[in-house]
Design a protein around this motif. Sequence first.
Motif, mmCIF file in Angstrom:
data_model
loop_
_atom_site.group_PDB
_atom_site.id
_atom_site.type_symbol
_atom_site.label_atom_id
_atom_site.label_comp_id
_atom_site.label_asym_id
_atom_site.label_seq_id
_atom_site.Cartn_x
_atom_site.Cartn_y
_atom_site.Cartn_z
ATOM 1 N N ALA A 1 0.849 -1.187 0.000
ATOM 2 C CA ALA A 1 0.000 0.000 0.000
ATOM 3 C C ALA A 1 0.889 1.242 0.000
ATOM 4 C CB ALA A 1 -0.936 0.000 1.199
ATOM 5 N N ARG A 2 0.246 2.426 -0.044
ATOM 6 C CA ARG A 2 0.984 3.683 -0.176
ATOM 7 C C ARG A 2 0.284 4.790 0.597
ATOM 8 N NH1 ARG A 2 4.738 5.719 -3.799
ATOM 9 N NH2 ARG A 2 4.579 7.924 -4.340
ATOM 10 N N LEU A 3 1.081 5.662 1.173
ATOM 11 C CA LEU A 3 0.583 6.878 1.834
ATOM 12 C C LEU A 3 1.209 8.082 1.139
ATOM 13 C CD1 LEU A 3 0.792 5.965 5.626
ATOM 14 C CD2 LEU A 3 -1.278 6.484 4.379
ATOM 15 N N ASP A 4 0.384 8.960 0.596
ATOM 16 C CA ASP A 4 0.909 10.114 -0.131
ATOM 17 C C ASP A 4 -0.088 11.270 -0.075
ATOM 18 O OD1 ASP A 4 2.400 11.766 -1.722
ATOM 19 O OD2 ASP A 4 1.997 10.708 -3.599
ATOM 20 N N PRO A 5 0.249 12.335 0.687
ATOM 21 C CA PRO A 5 1.478 12.517 1.466
ATOM 22 C C PRO A 5 1.298 12.003 2.889
ATOM 23 C CG PRO A 5 0.225 14.545 1.460
ATOM 24 C CD PRO A 5 -0.570 13.567 0.630
ATOM 25 N N VAL A 6 2.433 11.863 3.570
ATOM 26 C CA VAL A 6 2.428 11.403 4.963
ATOM 27 C C VAL A 6 2.192 12.583 5.894
ATOM 28 C CG1 VAL A 6 3.824 10.346 6.785
ATOM 29 C CG2 VAL A 6 3.942 9.476 4.448
ATOM 30 N N GLY A 7 1.288 12.409 6.854
ATOM 31 C CA GLY A 7 1.021 13.424 7.867
ATOM 32 C C GLY A 7 1.434 12.943 9.240
ATOM 33 N N LEU A 8 1.528 13.876 10.185
ATOM 34 C CA LEU A 8 1.909 13.493 11.550
ATOM 35 C C LEU A 8 0.932 12.484 12.143
ATOM 36 C CD1 LEU A 8 3.003 16.918 13.099
ATOM 37 C CD2 LEU A 8 4.454 14.936 12.691
ATOM 38 N N GLU A 9 -0.349 12.631 11.797
ATOM 39 C CA GLU A 9 -1.366 11.753 12.361
ATOM 40 C C GLU A 9 -1.357 10.345 11.759
ATOM 41 O OE1 GLU A 9 -2.891 13.766 8.755
ATOM 42 O OE2 GLU A 9 -1.816 14.392 10.565
ATOM 43 N N ASP A 10 -0.545 10.111 10.733
ATOM 44 C CA ASP A 10 -0.501 8.800 10.087
ATOM 45 C C ASP A 10 0.407 7.800 10.804
ATOM 46 O OD1 ASP A 10 -2.170 9.867 8.191
ATOM 47 O OD2 ASP A 10 -0.569 10.333 6.776
ATOM 48 N N GLU A 11 1.169 8.267 11.797
ATOM 49 C CA GLU A 11 2.049 7.336 12.515
ATOM 50 C C GLU A 11 1.219 6.302 13.269
ATOM 51 O OE1 GLU A 11 2.845 6.930 15.927
ATOM 52 O OE2 GLU A 11 1.186 8.146 16.646
ATOM 53 N N GLY A 12 1.806 5.134 13.470
ATOM 54 C CA GLY A 12 1.108 4.084 14.194
ATOM 55 C C GLY A 12 1.355 2.722 13.569
ATOM 56 N N ARG A 13 0.563 1.720 14.023
ATOM 57 C CA ARG A 13 0.737 0.342 13.594
ATOM 58 C C ARG A 13 -0.286 -0.009 12.514
ATOM 59 N NH1 ARG A 13 -0.618 -3.089 17.591
ATOM 60 N NH2 ARG A 13 0.607 -4.811 16.757
ATOM 61 N N TYR A 14 0.201 -0.719 11.483
ATOM 62 C CA TYR A 14 -0.640 -1.163 10.373
ATOM 63 C C TYR A 14 -0.525 -2.677 10.247
ATOM 64 C CZ TYR A 14 -0.894 3.747 8.964
ATOM 65 O OH TYR A 14 -1.110 5.102 8.935
ATOM 66 N N ARG A 15 -1.597 -3.297 9.726
ATOM 67 C CA ARG A 15 -1.592 -4.756 9.564
ATOM 68 C C ARG A 15 -2.067 -5.116 8.160
ATOM 69 N NH1 ARG A 15 -4.657 -7.631 14.044
ATOM 70 N NH2 ARG A 15 -6.485 -6.663 13.091
ATOM 71 N N CYS A 16 -1.275 -5.976 7.509
ATOM 72 C CA CYS A 16 -1.631 -6.513 6.199
ATOM 73 C C CYS A 16 -1.905 -8.004 6.366
ATOM 74 C CB CYS A 16 -0.500 -6.281 5.201
ATOM 75 S SG CYS A 16 -0.701 -7.185 3.649
ATOM 76 N N SER A 17 -2.986 -8.493 5.754
ATOM 77 C CA SER A 17 -3.325 -9.912 5.907
ATOM 78 C C SER A 17 -3.918 -10.440 4.602
ATOM 79 C CB SER A 17 -4.319 -10.120 7.060
ATOM 80 O OG SER A 17 -5.515 -9.385 6.827
ATOM 81 N N GLY A 18 -3.878 -11.754 4.458
ATOM 82 C CA GLY A 18 -4.427 -12.428 3.290
ATOM 83 C C GLY A 18 -4.559 -13.908 3.566
ATOM 84 N N THR A 19 -5.424 -14.577 2.813
ATOM 85 C CA THR A 19 -5.664 -16.005 2.987
ATOM 86 C C THR A 19 -4.961 -16.786 1.883
ATOM 87 O OG1 THR A 19 -7.816 -15.584 4.019
ATOM 88 C CG2 THR A 19 -7.424 -17.796 3.149
ATOM 89 N N VAL A 20 -4.131 -17.749 2.288
ATOM 90 C CA VAL A 20 -3.397 -18.593 1.344
ATOM 91 C C VAL A 20 -3.653 -20.048 1.705
ATOM 92 C CG1 VAL A 20 -1.142 -19.216 0.424
ATOM 93 C CG2 VAL A 20 -1.617 -16.836 1.015
ATOM 94 N N GLU A 21 -4.288 -20.781 0.792
ATOM 95 C CA GLU A 21 -4.582 -22.204 0.991
ATOM 96 C C GLU A 21 -5.282 -22.450 2.325
ATOM 97 O OE1 GLU A 21 -1.488 -24.947 0.069
ATOM 98 O OE2 GLU A 21 -0.497 -23.584 -1.314
ATOM 99 N N GLY A 22 -6.241 -21.600 2.614
ATOM 100 C CA GLY A 22 -7.038 -21.763 3.824
ATOM 101 C C GLY A 22 -6.413 -21.220 5.087
#
Length: 391
Positions: A203-224
């Motif tokens: 993914a992409r953040l454009d532009p980055v702001g001060l409030e964008d800091e923090g934790r992000y999670r990416c997930s997906g299902t592979v073969e169940g």
Amino acid sequence: MRLPELLCGGIFLFFFISDVRPEKVEVLVAAGSQAVLPCKCRSLSSDSAIIWSKERGGTVWRKQRSGLQYRGSSWAQKGTQRVQCPHQQFERGDFSLQIDAVTKEDGGTYTCMVDVGRWVTQSVVTLRVLTGILQPSREDARLYAAVGSAASLPCIFSPGLKPSESLWEKLKPTSLFRSAVDRLPASFSSSSSPAQLPWDKSARLDPVGLEDEGRYRCSGTVEGQRLARNMKLIVAQIVQTKEKGSVTLSCQLSDSSDVTKYDWVQTTSDPNGTESVRSVLKGKTVRISPESEQNQWTCRFYGKQGVLGNITHQAQLIGGLTGPGKSSVPSRNTPTVVGLSLLLLVLLLVLAQMYKNHQRRKRIFQYPALETMVHNISNEREEKNRNRARK
């Protein structure tokens, strides 16, 4: 040996091994998670012997009838044993093996043999380990971005995998045991282009702001299997403070716990456009002269493994920076600017009055014949009044 004895021995041997049933099972887990390799026996015995082994890997875990347990030396990680068979399950005939913090090397074929005295049960389990997500390469990886820049949040699965139901989430800063989901920033974009590979869910953040800091999670299902990776975005900014005769620049990060040192690089350009580094200063905060502020200053911050990131400061960008400690000092040219503004205002008022007078004259001289008649009548009236006075 006589024939009847041979027949009896053969019948006894048949019944002794008749419960040897190699059941083949496949277990699919993600790297870093816990794997449970099943092994169940219908015959129960408190003094049973159990052996878990790996093909071309030797013994993984075993228990003798006496109760003594042994583990393979290669299954210890930093002094912690990664394999175990919970004793509380033995009474129910469950001798499943648990493997913690599964690695790619743990994949392979395992065999479980349970000897309850009269019967031997055998199970064959194939463990498949999904490397899952290659980037970020580890959980809670830290990414650094400057305010106003574009930042990439990597989420790349193993080549050839086609994750379904891929999802990006921003996590609220709550307890470690439960992660509440927050709203994604307005500048967040996860739409994939036709040229993007199926296993690339970055993914992409454009532009980055001060409030964008923090934790992000990416997930997906592979073969169940649901694979996920958490990452932390750390936002950097330069805060300026002006004092009499000097300018202070401070390099500030939303999380500086991994930063071990800072340095500042001043870049100048000659008339030909060639850039050169003139000075390198140390420290999170530096004090420079107002003249050198017109040059480009870059703050670089380092961790134990090297450079973590950098952010560039230029004088014309100061208006967009905010933060604690920033103050504004009136310029020395302020009185001159105010005086010129007042003079311009007076000139505008004079021009407006002159324009009004001009318009009034145009209205008066619009009918010259009528004006002549009025003037003649007035002269005749005055002449009559003078004649009456003589008589």
